[in-house]
Design an enzyme around this catalytic site. Structure first.
Site, PDB file in Angstrom:
ATOM      1  N   ASN A  53       0.581  -1.159   0.442  1.00 41.07           N
ATOM      2  CA  ASN A  53       0.048   0.319  -0.251  1.00 41.07           C
ATOM      3  C   ASN A  53       0.999   0.986   0.335  1.00 41.07           C
ATOM      4  O   ASN A  53       2.138   0.985   0.252  1.00 41.07           O
ATOM      5  CB  ASN A  53      -1.300  -0.246   1.493  1.00 41.07           C
ATOM      6  CG  ASN A  53      -2.258  -0.769   1.374  1.00 41.07           C
ATOM      7  OD1 ASN A  53      -2.625  -1.551   0.301  1.00 41.07           O
ATOM      8  ND2 ASN A  53      -2.960  -0.681   2.446  1.00 41.07           N
TER       9      ASN A  53
HETATM   10  O1  PMT Z   1       2.425   6.914   5.955  1.00 40.40           O
HETATM   11  P1  PMT Z   1       2.050   8.804   4.881  1.00 40.40           P
HETATM   12  O2  PMT Z   1       2.945   8.731   4.174  1.00 40.40           O
HETATM   13  O3  PMT Z   1       2.224   9.529   6.360  1.00 40.40           O
HETATM   14  O4  PMT Z   1       0.376   8.458   5.444  1.00 40.40           O
HETATM   15  C1  PMT Z   1      -1.213   8.327   6.031  1.00 40.40           C
HETATM   16  C2  PMT Z   1      -1.530   7.700   6.066  1.00 40.40           C
HETATM   17  C3  PMT Z   1      -2.806   8.330   4.632  1.00 40.40           C
HETATM   18  C4  PMT Z   1      -1.012   6.145   5.325  1.00 40.40           C
HETATM   19  C5  PMT Z   1      -2.389   7.887   7.020  1.00 40.40           C
HETATM   20  O5  PMT Z   1      -2.673   8.675   7.751  1.00 40.40           O
HETATM   21  C6  PMT Z   1      -3.886   6.506   6.962  1.00 40.40           C
HETATM   22  O6  PMT Z   1      -4.860   6.973   6.223  1.00 40.40           O
HETATM   23  N1  PMT Z   1      -3.603   5.105   7.527  1.00 40.40           N
HETATM   24  C7  PMT Z   1      -4.643   4.360   7.378  1.00 40.40           C
HETATM   25  C8  PMT Z   1      -4.252   3.575   6.201  1.00 40.40           C
HETATM   26  C9  PMT Z   1      -5.558   2.141   6.426  1.00 40.40           C
HETATM   27  O7  PMT Z   1      -5.407   1.220   5.545  1.00 40.40           O
HETATM   28  O8  PMT Z   1      -6.354   3.124   6.031  1.00 40.40           O
HETATM   29  P2  PMT Z   1      -8.303   1.139   6.259  1.00 40.40           P
HETATM   30  O9  PMT Z   1      -9.339   2.219   6.034  1.00 40.40           O
HETATM   31  O10 PMT Z   1      -7.425   0.847   4.880  1.00 40.40           O
HETATM   32  O11 PMT Z   1      -7.855   0.980   7.388  1.00 40.40           O
HETATM   33  C10 PMT Z   1      -8.957   1.532   8.945  1.00 40.40           C
HETATM   34  C11 PMT Z   1      -8.305   1.031   9.835  1.00 40.40           C
HETATM   35  O12 PMT Z   1      -7.627  -0.277  10.019  1.00 40.40           O
HETATM   36  C12 PMT Z   1      -6.637   1.220   9.710  1.00 40.40           C
HETATM   37  O13 PMT Z   1      -6.471   2.020  11.650  1.00 40.40           O
HETATM   38  C13 PMT Z   1      -5.658   0.657   9.235  1.00 40.40           C
HETATM   39  O14 PMT Z   1      -5.109   0.306  10.179  1.00 40.40           O
HETATM   40  C14 PMT Z   1      -6.572  -0.717  10.232  1.00 40.40           C
HETATM   41  N2  PMT Z   1      -6.288  -2.081   9.706  1.00 40.40           N
HETATM   42  C15 PMT Z   1      -6.886  -2.280   8.314  1.00 40.40           C
HETATM   43  C16 PMT Z   1      -6.060  -3.082   7.711  1.00 40.40           C
HETATM   44  C17 PMT Z   1      -5.929  -4.349   8.205  1.00 40.40           C
HETATM   45  N3  PMT Z   1      -5.924  -5.406   7.854  1.00 40.40           N
HETATM   46  N4  PMT Z   1      -5.448  -4.432   9.637  1.00 40.40           N
HETATM   47  C18 PMT Z   1      -5.871  -2.763  10.438  1.00 40.40           C
HETATM   48  O15 PMT Z   1      -5.445  -3.026  11.460  1.00 40.40           O
END
Ligand code: PMT
Length: 210
Positions: A22
């Site tokens: 990602n």
């Molecule tokens: O790293 P940078 O370049 O500074 O960018 C920051 C960022 C954009 C990555 C950061 O601000 C951000 O948005 N991080 C979350 C990214 C993400 O995967 O979001 P999501 O909406 O897909 O996931 C939702 C949540 O579940 C997140 O807290 C993620 O860490 C968590 N997750 C997701 C999938 C998984 N299998 N396990 C998880 O714990």
């Protein structure tokens, strides 16, 4: 308080040469780690592969895959008061990783992907975490609707949502703009500013949830 912070991407191998990943530089998560340390907290930083340096004073644990991140969170989270999940975890991994480099003989190559464990979603239900749980949401559409749905489904106290369809913020940028969604239904917009400033405000809001 003792903070567990996940940051950066995960890498899911396809063969010894290639992987799925990602977009994430780790800058947002590392800024949160630094802000927590500056506020006098203890920090365990669980990081996927990034090129930036961990802030001095953090206990850094490096991982590659989502499975490794899951195992490390499972081990560390019982000793923590706050868990902040900022990592961009790959939702899928290749079902069968090739032991040798896949030769580019065919015009098409089909990979079967299987779902990775949801680490944030396991915090309460599997790891039994009773501390302050902070999730992130990286959205390209309907930010508020998706954020509130994630806040509830993953039993977070606070959800930090950013619009990753914008090219001026979030992935790999020095700046971000986020909306905080709290469990009590309130919201707060943190306008465009450095990740460092956003991280400091976030730590203050987390402290007020104590
Ligand atoms: O790293 P940078 O370049 O500074 O960018 C920051 C960022 C954009 C990555 C950061 O601000 C951000 O948005 N991080 C979350 C990214 C993400 O995967 O979001 P999501 O909406 O897909 O996931 C939702 C949540 O579940 C997140 O807290 C993620 O860490 C968590 N997750 C997701 C999938 C998984 N299998 N396990 C998880 O714990």
């Amino acid at each position: 308080m003792h903070f567990l912070i996940t940051a950066g991407p995960t890498r899911e191998p396809i063969d010894p040469v290639r992987y799925l990943s990602n977009r994430s530089s780790g800058k947002m998560g590392y800024a949160i780690a630094e802000a927590a340390l500056e506020a006098g907290h203890q920090v365990t930083l669980l990081s996927g592969p990034v090129v930036i340096s961990a802030p001095e004073g953090a206990t850094l644990i490096r991982v590659e895959t989502a499975k490794e991140m899951y195992d490390a969170v499972s081990e560390c989270i019982p000793g923590c008061d706050v868990a902040v999940f900022c990592a961009a975890v790959a939702d899928y991994r290749v079902e069968t990783v090739a032991g040798e480099k896949i030769k580019k003989l065919a015009d098409r190559l089909t990979l079967t992907l299987v779902k990775n464990p949801d680490i944030l979603g396991s915090a309460r239900s599997v790891f039994g975490f009773g501390g302050i749980l902070v999730g992130f949401a990286a959205e390209t559409t309907d930010l508020a609707r998706h954020a509130v749905e994630k806040l509830e489904r993953k039993q977070c106290d606070l959800l930090v949502a950013n619009d990753v369809s914008r090219t001026d913020i979030a992935f790999d940028r020095e700046v971000n703009e986020v909306t905080l969604f709290f469990r009590n239904g309130s919201q707060e917009n943190l306008p465009l500013s450095s990740k460092r400033e956003i991280a400091h405000t976030l730590i203050t809001r987390i402290e007020s949830l104590r």
